[in-house]
Write an enzyme that holds these catalytic residues in place. Sequence first.
Site, PDB file in Angstrom:
ATOM      1  N   HIS A  53       0.814  -1.204   0.000  1.00 58.25           N
ATOM      2  CA  HIS A  53       0.000   0.000   0.000  1.00 58.25           C
ATOM      3  C   HIS A  53       0.855   1.265   0.000  1.00 58.25           C
ATOM      4  O   HIS A  53       0.484   2.270  -0.584  1.00 58.25           O
ATOM      5  CB  HIS A  53      -0.921  -0.008   1.227  1.00 58.25           C
ATOM      6  CG  HIS A  53      -2.033   0.991   1.149  1.00 58.25           C
ATOM      7  ND1 HIS A  53      -3.154   0.794   0.368  1.00 58.25           N
ATOM      8  CD2 HIS A  53      -2.203   2.199   1.746  1.00 58.25           C
ATOM      9  CE1 HIS A  53      -3.959   1.825   0.497  1.00 58.25           C
ATOM     10  NE2 HIS A  53      -3.416   2.692   1.317  1.00 58.25           N
ATOM     11  N   HIS A  99     -10.416   2.621  -0.449  1.00 61.37           N
ATOM     12  CA  HIS A  99     -10.574   2.326   0.980  1.00 61.37           C
ATOM     13  C   HIS A  99     -11.405   1.055   1.090  1.00 61.37           C
ATOM     14  O   HIS A  99     -12.438   1.010   1.761  1.00 61.37           O
ATOM     15  CB  HIS A  99     -11.233   3.500   1.706  1.00 61.37           C
ATOM     16  CG  HIS A  99     -10.489   3.918   2.940  1.00 61.37           C
ATOM     17  ND1 HIS A  99     -11.084   4.241   4.131  1.00 61.37           N
ATOM     18  CD2 HIS A  99      -9.166   4.055   3.164  1.00 61.37           C
ATOM     19  CE1 HIS A  99     -10.176   4.566   5.028  1.00 61.37           C
ATOM     20  NE2 HIS A  99      -9.003   4.474   4.467  1.00 61.37           N
TER      21      HIS A  99
END
Length: 742
Positions: A53, A99
């Site tokens: 990420h 998200h």
Amino acid sequence: MKQAMTPQEIKEKKPYLDWSLSEAEYDYIRTQLLGRLPNYTETGLFAAMWSEHCSYKKSKPVLRLFPNKNERVLQGPGEGAGVVDVDDGQAVVFKAESHNHPTTVEPYQGAATGVGGILRDIFSMGARPIASLDSLHFGELDNVQMKMKVKNTVRGIGDYGNCMGIPTVAGETTFDPCYQGNILCNAMSVGLMEQKDIQQGTATGIGNAVMYVGAKTGRDGIHGATFASADFSDERATQRSAVQVGDPFMEKLLLEACLDLITNHSDWLVGIQDMGAAGIVSSSAEMASEGKSGMELNLDLVPQREPDMSAYEIMLSESQERMLLCVKKGHEDDVKKIFDLYDLEAVTIGRITEGRDYVLFHDGEEVCHIPVSNLTDDVLEEESIERKPVRIEEAEHKGAWQPQVSNVEMTLCRLLRQPTIADKSMFYQQYDSQVRTCTVTGPGSDAGIIRIRGTKKGLAMTTDGNSRFVYLNPEVGGQIAVTEAAANIIASGAQPLAITDCLNYGDPNDPEIFWELHQSVQGMADACREFNTPVISGNVSLYNENNGKAIHPTPMVGMVGLIKNIDQVVPSRAQQPGDAVYLIGKTGDDYAGTELQKMMTGDISGVVKPFDFHHVHQYMQHLLSAMQDSLVTSAHDISEGGLGVALAEMLFGTDLGFDLNLSWMTGEQFFSETPGRFVVTVPHEKRDKFEQQLGNDATLIGEVTNSHWLTADLAMVSLNSNIGALQKEWEEAIPCLMKSKD
């Protein structure tokens, strides 16, 4: 407080494996980078910063395929958001972020904080956010759990954006079984600024202050970055500690304070960055790396809302509404006074130092001392094995699926009830799309359009992607995703400028999934070069799986376009009877991955055929020129459900109809999803000039009537449908599913 493991215990017990740091990476860190055993805090920092990420260690080689520059790009990938010149000394700033895991676990807060995080990326660049968009992908609406997730995701987006006073003007929502265990929530934000105010996330200048501003730090969101860098499973389904908690009212104050500082006192400021994924460590280490500086932080000075937080917790918390500033020495009190006005924390927690070391103190002890580059630059890029999926090889040797449409009207009604096609207004009505009074076109159109105050200019924006096409043919599917976004921008009368993206895929360690990623990015990159829409920002979201079952590869394209004269915006609904109706582009037998195939068979199969996106781009530019010459009264791109659905959508909300001659088109082709096509209406007296500009790419198919009926003569079949009845089917489909007790 629980005592942290000793470095030796870490080596023996390997807690880092739960933080997505591999044993090989840990060994490389201790033997090649540090020459010693890292302590508990240092190990946690490495795990976060080396997560996919934050580091893109598996996807970087693929991302290099993207073009990221052209004559308008002022800032490409690498900062909080991309920046593009929109003339007159102004710039548009935009970015999208995923998200997904947080929203799957806790839909309301996951979605809300997704919005909050992307807004901070925008104003960290010095821009005022002017619009939000989203791209949401859910499982089917056939169970109570998914309906609740849909409801709370939408509510989270609406509550955060509405409280911030930022309109949500466009987006997409799809439904497919592949998202049942891992829903996707991609948030996009668009901002506007003066080019002179562009900021960067950098920390430089020995002795300059590192200032923490915004909300206090808590224990929410710890290891959120690593949580998003691992496969999802039932065991992780309740991992709410990795989900942040948002406060939009606090963020509104933070936005105004930061813009006050940037606009009025930029000479005090060296750099600014959002504390996003991986919290303080990512923002501080990345700013130090960008400035080629060292940094020393005293974590005892970090504002904390919970007692006895460890250095590990403070550094890795992803509490929301926080920013990190590098401020010129001597102006710390000046900056604090600004944030005091907004009742926000503003504390000097460290300094820029000589050398390139990253040093942390907590409870009077040194808890971290490592080179900045170890965290940011020395990440081991991972070579990936890739393999063409067996399903695609098998499909290439099978005949194409051919639908049989015996009743065109019934098929159109059924398609309009498909959740991915049906009216989404029960969702987007929860979003304030008109706040700030600059919205020209809001949700429900091809693109959202925002007026730039004080000018005749406007910005068109959209989010698009079709995972079913990418699943069946990743390269062509990637091309279609960019083409579809460009079509939505063009249909509104705007010139495409650039894109941001969210690349949502499964586990990249699976060779077939990495092949999907590589091939689809190659397709997107090729289309971006053709449309001159470089990728200026975005993110990669991998490991979107549940219990080993991956989502369909879902690259989301967020595109922004420029309208030089807002009076030339083209609506997506028919405007006046008597106008000629044209089909732009040629229709083929393209049924693989379509809504028609999914509706008829319950699945998708086959191979999505290549298309000439160079030719599509050529006639899109001709169409845009015709729009700028005021030759077009309405335009709508053709996507899910094909021409039939596009025609119906152009008439919904009007008292008009279409009378069409499509005698060369079969009932099946009426629902084909050949990419790059449009339906447009043209005043009768301007037909000749329009046809001169579009040539053979425009086919006259009928005219607009005042009958409120859609009538069409096709090959062997005909259609005669009341628009009111079709609209009722389209509008009621999702509310009925959401209210069902199933």
